[in-house]
Design a protein around this motif. Structure first.
Motif, PDB file in Angstrom:
ATOM      1  N   LYS A   2       0.854  -1.195   0.000  1.00  0.00           N
ATOM      2  CA  LYS A   2       0.000   0.000   0.000  1.00  0.00           C
ATOM      3  C   LYS A   2       0.893   1.249   0.000  1.00  0.00           C
ATOM      4  O   LYS A   2       1.806   1.377   0.821  1.00  0.00           O
ATOM      5  CB  LYS A   2      -0.883  -0.057   1.260  1.00  0.00           C
ATOM      6  N   ARG A   4       0.854   5.011   0.701  1.00  0.00           N
ATOM      7  CA  ARG A   4      -0.025   5.981   1.367  1.00  0.00           C
ATOM      8  C   ARG A   4       0.429   7.414   1.198  1.00  0.00           C
ATOM      9  O   ARG A   4      -0.337   8.346   1.338  1.00  0.00           O
ATOM     10  CB  ARG A   4      -0.088   5.690   2.874  1.00  0.00           C
ATOM     11  N   LYS A   5       1.729   7.599   0.968  1.00  0.00           N
ATOM     12  CA  LYS A   5       2.264   8.965   0.978  1.00  0.00           C
ATOM     13  C   LYS A   5       2.947   9.306  -0.344  1.00  0.00           C
ATOM     14  O   LYS A   5       3.574   8.436  -0.949  1.00  0.00           O
ATOM     15  CB  LYS A   5       3.279   9.121   2.118  1.00  0.00           C
ATOM     16  N   LYS A  45      -4.336  11.593  -5.468  1.00  0.00           N
ATOM     17  CA  LYS A  45      -5.583  11.195  -4.780  1.00  0.00           C
ATOM     18  C   LYS A  45      -6.239  10.028  -5.499  1.00  0.00           C
ATOM     19  O   LYS A  45      -6.671   9.062  -4.883  1.00  0.00           O
ATOM     20  CB  LYS A  45      -6.572  12.370  -4.809  1.00  0.00           C
ATOM     21  N   GLY A  48      -4.979   6.756  -4.658  1.00  0.00           N
ATOM     22  CA  GLY A  48      -5.186   6.271  -3.290  1.00  0.00           C
ATOM     23  C   GLY A  48      -4.240   6.868  -2.266  1.00  0.00           C
ATOM     24  O   GLY A  48      -4.192   6.421  -1.116  1.00  0.00           O
ATOM     25  N   ILE A  49      -3.477   7.896  -2.662  1.00  0.00           N
ATOM     26  CA  ILE A  49      -2.544   8.536  -1.711  1.00  0.00           C
ATOM     27  C   ILE A  49      -3.360   9.259  -0.631  1.00  0.00           C
ATOM     28  O   ILE A  49      -4.349   9.933  -0.935  1.00  0.00           O
ATOM     29  CB  ILE A  49      -1.617   9.536  -2.461  1.00  0.00           C
ATOM     30  N   GLU A  50      -2.911   9.107   0.611  1.00  0.00           N
ATOM     31  CA  GLU A  50      -3.639   9.686   1.744  1.00  0.00           C
ATOM     32  C   GLU A  50      -2.913  10.884   2.359  1.00  0.00           C
ATOM     33  O   GLU A  50      -3.510  11.686   3.048  1.00  0.00           O
ATOM     34  CB  GLU A  50      -3.816   8.626   2.837  1.00  0.00           C
ATOM     35  N   HIS A  51      -1.589  10.947   2.129  1.00  0.00           N
ATOM     36  CA  HIS A  51      -0.833  12.053   2.731  1.00  0.00           C
ATOM     37  C   HIS A  51       0.087  12.683   1.683  1.00  0.00           C
ATOM     38  O   HIS A  51       0.813  11.969   0.986  1.00  0.00           O
ATOM     39  CB  HIS A  51      -0.027  11.549   3.939  1.00  0.00           C
ATOM     40  N   GLU A 124       8.229   3.413   5.165  1.00  0.00           N
ATOM     41  CA  GLU A 124       7.244   2.771   4.284  1.00  0.00           C
ATOM     42  C   GLU A 124       7.504   3.194   2.834  1.00  0.00           C
ATOM     43  O   GLU A 124       8.064   4.268   2.590  1.00  0.00           O
ATOM     44  CB  GLU A 124       5.814   3.123   4.699  1.00  0.00           C
TER      45      GLU A 124
END
Ligand code: G1P
Length: 295
Positions: A2, A4-5, A45, A48-51, A124
């Motif tokens: 995953k 995330r950033k 976005k 699926g990037i969250e940060h 990560e």
């Protein structure tokens, strides 16, 4: 894995487009009606990037403002019943706490800019997205790379690549092609060597690195001691060469059109290409262009 950033290196001085960038960050230059930085944040976005981690510099504060709420504007739009505009602003507003800003204090290169994000990224895998380059396609380039990552071994590094004319290869980072999985756009291959800005006639292929990366956090340890390379700068490509001695790197040939918005001609072309993709604008733009070219 995953992801995330994402890191957005936005500290560059934009000297290629002076005087536009004297007081305004080049990442705020507008393609149709959105700044460049908005396109790449939206692309992240979608993937699926969250940060969102921005590595900024002096004179870049307006990027932070762009992703903040504007109380006076919201209040005015509300009192005037401008619902469409309010929805538009809401869509481009990242969630509270989903952004970090850190400063690159000196222009030491892309590798150094990415290294500045090390504490915010932590341990990560993460994405790097260069806002100078936009890819026009129904599925964003980073989302395509994350789709491809699902088919690759865990812990792989992935670099978006695109064919360029061989005589232009010296302007880019260039990869060597190892074992291939498929052919052409949408395919990937093991990277067998990389070189940043190869002298003319020495590039290992015509596949250039395109400003989208998925990297493992071990890159930070290498960047910490990375020596200056091409152009006297600390190069991300050189650190990737170091990491490739212990980890796998794959090149992903993305689908879609690449637009280099860091050059004047590329920036103007991108405005037309992205304008022609907008249903509410395309016909009017065609009419204007035809009228202009006839005159
Ligand atoms: C950077 C990278 C290079 C890559 C290019 C893509 O170079 O170092 O490997 O090919 O972005 O735009 P720059 O354009 O900052 O010289």
């Amino acid at each position: 894995m995953k992801i995330r950033k994402a890191v957005f290196p936005v500290a560059g001085l934009g000297t290629r487009v002076l005087p536009a960038t004297k007081a305004m960050p080049k990442e705020m230059l507008t393609i149709v009606d959105r700044p460049l930085i908005q396109y790449v944040v939206d692309e992240a976005k979608e993937a699926g990037i969250e940060h969102f981690v921005f590595v900024t510099g002096r004179n870049k504060g307006v990027i932070e403002d762009h992703f903040d709420r504007m109380f006076e504007l919201d209040a005015t739009l509300l009192s005037r019943g401008k619902k469409a505009e309010m929805a538009l602003l809401a869509r481009s507003q990242p969630e509270a706490g989903a952004m970090s800003f850190t400063r690159q204090q000196a222009p030491l290169g892309l590798g150094h800019a990415v290294w500045c994000a090390r504490d915010i990224i932590g341990d990560e895998p993460f994405a790097v997205v260069l806002p100078d380059e936009l890819v026009l396609h129904k599925r964003g380039c980073l989302a395509q790379m994350i789709d491809a990552a699902a088919k690759l071994p865990d812990g792989a590094n992935i670099v978006a690549v695109e064919e360029v004319p061989m005589e232009l290869a010296h302007q880019y980072g260039v990869v060597g092609i190892g074992q291939r999985h498929g052919d052409g756009k949408g395919s990937y291959f093991e990277i067998d060597g990389m070189v940043e800005k190869p002298p003319k006639g020495t590039a290992p292929s015509n596949l250039s690195i395109t400003g989208r990366y998925i990297l493992q956090p071990e890159i930070f340890k290498i960047l910490a001691t990375q020596e200056r390379g091409a152009g006297g700068e600390i190069q991300l490509t050189d650190a990737m060469i170091g990491l490739a001695t212990t980890q796998k790197f794959f090149g992903y040939q993305f689908e879609g059109e690449r637009h280099d918005c860091g050059s004047k001609a590329g920036f103007l072309r991108a405005n037309i290409a992205f304008g022609l993709q907008r249903p509410e604008l395309a016909d009017a733009l065609r009419v204007e262009m035809t009228r202009y070219l006839k005159a």
